[in-house]
Scaffold this motif. Structure first.
Motif, PDB file in Angstrom:
ATOM      1  N   GLU B 130       0.815  -1.221   0.000  1.00 57.17           N
ATOM      2  CA  GLU B 130       0.000   0.000   0.000  1.00 57.17           C
ATOM      3  C   GLU B 130       0.851   1.275   0.000  1.00 57.17           C
ATOM      4  N   PRO B 131       1.882   1.349   0.849  1.00 58.81           N
ATOM      5  CA  PRO B 131       2.705   2.575   0.828  1.00 58.81           C
ATOM      6  C   PRO B 131       3.340   2.837  -0.541  1.00 58.81           C
ATOM      7  N   HIS B 132       3.769   1.760  -1.209  1.00 65.41           N
ATOM      8  CA  HIS B 132       4.334   1.924  -2.557  1.00 65.41           C
ATOM      9  C   HIS B 132       3.270   2.384  -3.554  1.00 65.41           C
ATOM     10  N   LEU B 133       2.111   1.752  -3.471  1.00 62.04           N
ATOM     11  CA  LEU B 133       1.041   2.124  -4.399  1.00 62.04           C
ATOM     12  C   LEU B 133       0.604   3.567  -4.156  1.00 62.04           C
ATOM     13  N   GLU B 134       0.522   3.961  -2.884  1.00 60.66           N
ATOM     14  CA  GLU B 134       0.098   5.330  -2.566  1.00 60.66           C
ATOM     15  C   GLU B 134       1.146   6.343  -3.060  1.00 60.66           C
ATOM     16  N   ALA B 135       2.434   6.015  -2.887  1.00 57.47           N
ATOM     17  CA  ALA B 135       3.486   6.921  -3.377  1.00 57.47           C
ATOM     18  C   ALA B 135       3.378   7.089  -4.893  1.00 57.47           C
ATOM     19  N   THR B 136       3.018   6.001  -5.573  1.00 59.11           N
ATOM     20  CA  THR B 136       2.888   6.063  -7.029  1.00 59.11           C
ATOM     21  C   THR B 136       1.658   6.877  -7.432  1.00 59.11           C
ATOM     22  N   ARG B 137       0.555   6.644  -6.707  1.00 56.35           N
ATOM     23  CA  ARG B 137      -0.649   7.444  -6.972  1.00 56.35           C
ATOM     24  C   ARG B 137      -0.342   8.932  -6.769  1.00 56.35           C
ATOM     25  N   GLU B 138       0.448   9.232  -5.737  1.00 58.02           N
ATOM     26  CA  GLU B 138       0.777  10.632  -5.448  1.00 58.02           C
ATOM     27  C   GLU B 138       1.542  11.255  -6.622  1.00 58.02           C
ATOM     28  N   ARG B 139       2.484  10.498  -7.194  1.00 57.31           N
ATOM     29  CA  ARG B 139       3.229  11.003  -8.358  1.00 57.31           C
ATOM     30  C   ARG B 139       2.284  11.249  -9.530  1.00 57.31           C
ATOM     31  N   LEU B 140       1.320  10.351  -9.705  1.00 54.30           N
ATOM     32  CA  LEU B 140       0.374  10.502 -10.814  1.00 54.30           C
ATOM     33  C   LEU B 140      -0.592  11.656 -10.565  1.00 54.30           C
ATOM     34  N   ARG B 141      -0.940  11.890  -9.292  1.00 52.39           N
ATOM     35  CA  ARG B 141      -1.775  13.057  -8.964  1.00 52.39           C
ATOM     36  C   ARG B 141      -1.058  14.342  -9.370  1.00 52.39           C
ATOM     37  N   GLY B 142       0.263  14.376  -9.112  1.00 53.82           N
ATOM     38  CA  GLY B 142       1.054  15.543  -9.524  1.00 53.82           C
ATOM     39  C   GLY B 142       0.987  15.723 -11.034  1.00 53.82           C
ATOM     40  N   ALA B 143       1.121  14.613 -11.765  1.00 55.03           N
ATOM     41  CA  ALA B 143       1.062  14.674 -13.230  1.00 55.03           C
ATOM     42  C   ALA B 143      -0.327  15.106 -13.693  1.00 55.03           C
ATOM     43  N   GLN B 144      -1.336  14.695 -12.937  1.00 58.66           N
ATOM     44  CA  GLN B 144      -2.711  15.085 -13.264  1.00 58.66           C
ATOM     45  C   GLN B 144      -2.857  16.604 -13.093  1.00 58.66           C
ATOM     46  N   ARG B 145      -2.320  17.130 -11.985  1.00 56.04           N
ATOM     47  CA  ARG B 145      -2.382  18.575 -11.752  1.00 56.04           C
ATOM     48  C   ARG B 145      -1.623  19.336 -12.847  1.00 56.04           C
ATOM     49  N   ALA B 146      -0.548  18.705 -13.348  1.00 52.79           N
ATOM     50  CA  ALA B 146       0.268  19.346 -14.390  1.00 52.79           C
ATOM     51  C   ALA B 146      -0.345  19.162 -15.783  1.00 52.79           C
ATOM     52  N   GLY B 147      -1.503  18.501 -15.844  1.00 52.33           N
ATOM     53  CA  GLY B 147      -2.187  18.338 -17.130  1.00 52.33           C
ATOM     54  C   GLY B 147      -1.603  17.247 -18.014  1.00 52.33           C
ATOM     55  N   GLN B 148      -0.746  16.368 -17.433  1.00 53.06           N
ATOM     56  CA  GLN B 148      -0.125  15.304 -18.238  1.00 53.06           C
ATOM     57  C   GLN B 148      -0.932  14.008 -18.214  1.00 53.06           C
ATOM     58  N   VAL B 149      -1.892  13.953 -17.312  1.00 53.33           N
ATOM     59  CA  VAL B 149      -2.721  12.753 -17.174  1.00 53.33           C
ATOM     60  C   VAL B 149      -4.183  13.201 -17.192  1.00 53.33           C
ATOM     61  N   ALA B 150      -5.015  12.436 -17.889  1.00 59.10           N
ATOM     62  CA  ALA B 150      -6.438  12.781 -17.984  1.00 59.10           C
ATOM     63  C   ALA B 150      -7.041  13.005 -16.600  1.00 59.10           C
TER      64      ALA B 150
END
Lengths: 200, 200
Positions: B130-150
């Motif tokens: 879970e901690p690994h998955l959450e860290a990865t989700r957090e990175r993707l949330r950043g990319a989402q905020r940056a408009g790189q992910v739908a």
């Protein structure tokens, strides 16, 4: 038809052994499966089992295959021309299998055996996983020919993109396996497959 | 500093036990690990181990965590702003771990234990996965905020799309785990994440 027939008797013993192995794992789990218990349940001697199989793992792989091959003798994926609908159907069916307590127990037993014994791993991969993966690749090749999947998409990786997430969630039990989840994975995979791979 | 210190002695025993458990699994595999062997190797009594852990599985999970937490105390993914480069780095590192014979043995042992014992599964999922998955989700949330992910991409499923294929290939040993493979998975995932999810 009452004449004794050694070949038929032999086949009957074989089926009894496979049925016993399958039922015992479903009832008590793979860790408790023994050749003795299979022999007792099937009404045969241990030596009969050892004549045909080298280990309980080998019996179990055959038992699993004999039970599932009725439904899956034809491994080809549905091909309605609608890739989304076909993949949803397939992935929802896999989710249903993992949610079936008996099949869940069987499948976890196969994974444990496979992790403990590289020979069983090779057999399971060659006889169970590879045919399924190849059937899926074949469906994707059709979609590729129909222009629904990028020409340069690596289909060997694409099938893992389809099954890997479900497998990961199933083994780690991180979250429930639902039809909605299966559909979400399919949408992601369709998005991935439409995209031309970037040059390395 | 020569004064006897019970807390320090206790911590030394704890470290010796964890080190012994880790080394024994690396040497002989998890199936052969026993509390007796851990006690003998660590130079402590069995009762010392049972005072802190209920089972060999519990010792092993702690041993695994203590050995890997030095490197992974900070679970945050790299964030250079280049999502492709960051995900490649992460997935290549995972491939390298699976290709390390010691870590491969450890990780397979964790999976077997997890499949055999739902309590260990819960612990491994909560403390390692879970901690690994959450860290990865957090990175993707950043990319989402940056408009790189739908914006509407389901990041809980997206992380499984990233790790699931590698995990599938690693457990089933269907094909080699290479950096090129990791990069291909990343390309697919980037393609998937850019696509707006279709309505259900």
């Amino acid at each position: 038809m009452k004449t004794p027939n050694p070949a038929r008797r032999s086949e009957r013993s074989r089926q009894a052994i496979l049925g016993a192995a399958f039922d015992l794992v479903a009832e008590s789990g793979y860790a408790r499966l023994t050749i003795e218990a299979i022999a007792a349940r099937a009404g045969v001697g241990k030596q009969t089992i050892y004549r045909w199989w080298p280990s309980k793992g080998a019996v179990f792989v055959d038992a699993f295959l004999s039970r599932t091959s009725d439904e899956e003798g034809n491994l080809a994926l549905p091909d309605t021309g609608d890739l989304r609908a076909d993949l949803r159907l397939v992935l929802r069916a896999i989710v249903d299998e993992y949610n079936d307590p008996g099949l869940d127990t069987m499948s976890r037993a196969l994974i444990v055996e496979s992790l403990n014994d590289p020979a069983i791993n090779t057999e399971i991969t060659a006889r169970i996983m590879e045919p399924h993966l190849e059937a899926t690749r074949e469906r994707l090749r059709g979609a590729q020919r129909a222009g629904q999947v990028a020409e340069d998409a690596d289909l060997g990786v694409a099938v893992e993109l389809l099954y890997g997430p479900v497998y990961h969630r199933w083994i780690l039990r991180t979250a429930p396996l639902t039809h909605e989840y299966a559909d979400t994975v399919v949408e992601f995979v369709l998005g991935a497959l439409r995209v031309t791979q970037a040059p390395r």
